[in-house]
Every structure is written in structure tokens, then in C-alpha cells.
Design a protein around this motif. Structure first.
Motif, short mmCIF file in Angstrom:
data_model
loop_
_atom_site.label_atom_id
_atom_site.label_comp_id
_atom_site.label_asym_id
_atom_site.label_seq_id
_atom_site.Cartn_x
_atom_site.Cartn_y
_atom_site.Cartn_z
N ASN A 267 0.82 -1.21 0.00
CA ASN A 267 0.00 0.00 0.00
C ASN A 267 0.85 1.26 0.00
N ASN A 268 2.13 1.05 0.18
CA ASN A 268 3.03 2.20 0.28
C ASN A 268 4.37 1.80 -0.28
N ASP B 75 2.90 -2.54 3.91
CA ASP B 75 1.64 -3.21 3.61
C ASP B 75 0.51 -2.53 4.39
N THR B 76 -0.45 -3.28 4.85
CA THR B 76 -1.58 -2.66 5.54
C THR B 76 -1.21 -2.20 6.95
N GLY B 77 -0.07 -2.64 7.44
CA GLY B 77 0.36 -2.20 8.76
C GLY B 77 1.13 -0.90 8.68
N ASN B 78 1.87 -0.60 9.72
CA ASN B 78 2.61 0.66 9.78
C ASN B 78 4.08 0.49 9.50
N GLN B 79 4.54 -0.73 9.36
CA GLN B 79 5.97 -0.95 9.14
C GLN B 79 6.37 -0.61 7.71
N PHE B 80 7.58 -0.12 7.60
CA PHE B 80 8.24 0.04 6.33
C PHE B 80 9.34 -1.00 6.27
N TYR B 81 9.41 -1.73 5.16
CA TYR B 81 10.46 -2.72 4.98
C TYR B 81 11.42 -2.17 3.93
N PHE B 82 12.65 -1.99 4.36
CA PHE B 82 13.66 -1.42 3.47
C PHE B 82 14.41 -2.52 2.73
#
Lengths: 117, 108
Positions: free
Chosen positions: B30-31, B91-98
Motif C-alpha cells: 500500500n506504500n 503493507d496494511t500495517g505501519n511498518q516500512f520494509y527497506f
């Protein structure tokens, strides 16, 4: 243009000491985050914060870490008893979340470089 | 969580050359953002681009969400473009995966 600010820019501490890293997110943002980057590695998520509580945290964010929004502008990360492996760059970020979801641009601060001796 | 892979890991360009950096992600997002980390360690936002195409000067980015990849194009590279480029996905959560980044060196 509004920006996220962080203090201090550098911090040196002795192992076992407590440190508090401070951040001022962009003023109308609702979601706040802490990330860290060990030298030469990728950026890793630590925790997200919304509506005065933790909304998500990673495995890295164990009991030695805590976050707080002590007033309307500051967002802090406390490391209770620092270890050598906590040496890293710590980034604060914020996002608007005006839609009620955090799926908006995250704006990162300049980071605090923490060195634990 | 989402796995994010970037390629190439390292890239050396002559000033004026063009380049394409790739970011593959393992799940729907989503981001998605592209960042440039400058030599002082600062993460500079380049694009927020969960889908579609955007351009900003010499930089442009395209995300094909259905095929789970994003591309960052740098045209007419300059020495100031040097640094590490990171892709991060949420994704739908708040984490960003780099991702692990692409280290770009532009030589004069």
C-alpha cells in the motif's frame, strides 16, 4: 517546507547507560516511527506510534526500548541499558495519516548517530 | 513481512550517463517510497509511489504493483547523485520494509 528534526545529532555513551533520543515530528502528522540503521546495513523498523500508543513494533524493540510523546510536539525513544550492539543511526519519521491509515509518505529526520562504548 | 530486494547492489557511472535501479517486493503493498541516503547519512525522500509513474527533474519512478516491482530512473547523472538509494515498502500495517540499497558512484 516542514521537516522532522532530531536531537542530538551525535551521542556517545557508556554501555549500561540510559539514553533518550528526541524527535519533533511534522506538526500536523499523526503517525510517528523510529527506525535504526547499523553502519553499512539497511534501515530497520523499530516501532510505530499512533493516538498515544504503540501501534506496531518489531522484534528488535524489546523491553529495553520505550517510546513516549511527553507533550504535543516531542516524540522520544529511550534505551534503558545500552549495549554495544545498539550503536547505530536512529531515525525518527512521521506521516500524515489523514485518511486514518498510515499509508502516506513517511518523512524522515536527519538521524541521531549513537555510539555505545 | 514484505521482502524487498534491490538491484544492482553497486553501480558506477560516468557523469552524464543514465541508469535504472530496480526494487522487487514479495507481496502486495500500500506504500512504496524511494530514498536517497547522502554521504552524511540523511534519508532524502525521492518518491512516494505505490503505483504508477512520477517524474521530478532528472529522476522518475514507476511502480507496477501487480508485478511487484518498482524502478527508479536517473538520467544525465551528476556527481551529487552519488550515495545509496533505498526502496521501502509497506503493507496494511505501519511498518516500512527497506531493501539493502543500491550504492551509486558517479565519477566525473
Amino acid at each position: 517546507e516542514p521537516e522532522v528534526t532530531q536531537t542530538p545529532s551525535h551521542q556517545v555513551t557508556q554501555m549500561g547507560q540510559e539514553v533518550i533520543l528526541r524527535c519533533v515530528p511534522i506538526s500536523n502528522h499523526l503517525y510517528f516511527y523510529w527506525y535504526r540503521q547499523i553502519l553499512g546495513q539497511k534501515v530497520e523498523f523499530l516501532v510505530s506510534f499512533y493516538n498515544n500508543e504503540i501501534s506496531e513494533k518489531s522484534e528488535i524493540f524489546d523491553d529495553q526500548f520505550s517510546v513516549e510523546r511527553p507533550d504535543g510536539s516531542n516524540f522520544t525513544l529511550k534505551i534503558r541499558s545500552t549495549k554495544l550492539e545498539d550503536s547505530a543511526m536512529y531515525f525518527c519519521a512521521s506521516s500524515g495519516g489523514s485518511s486514518g491509515r498510515s499509508t502516506e509518505t513517511q518523512y524522515f529526520g536527519p538521524g541521531t548517530r549513537l555510539l555505545v562504548l | 513481512g514484505i521482502q524487498v530486494e534491490q538491484s544492482p547492489p553497486d553501480l558506477i557511472l560516468q557523469e552524464g550517463a543514465n541508469s535504472t535501479l530496480r526494487c522487487n517486493f514479495s507481496d502486495s503493498v500500500n506504500n512504496l517510497q524511494w530514498f536517497h541516503q547522502n554521504p552524511w547519512g540523511q534519508l532524502i525522500n525521492l518518491f512516494y509511489i505505490p503505483s504508477g509513474t512520477k517524474q521530478n527533474g532528472r529522476l522518475s519512478a514507476t511502480t507496477v504493483a501487480t508485478e511487484r516491482y518498482s524502478l527508479l530512473y536517473i538520467s544525465s547523472s551528476q556527481t551529487t547523485d552519488s550515495g545509496v538509494y533505498f526502496c521501502a515498502a509497506g503493507d496494511t500495517g505501519n511498518q516500512f520494509y527497506f531493501g539493502t540499497g543500491t550504492s551509486l558512484t558517479v565519477i566525473p
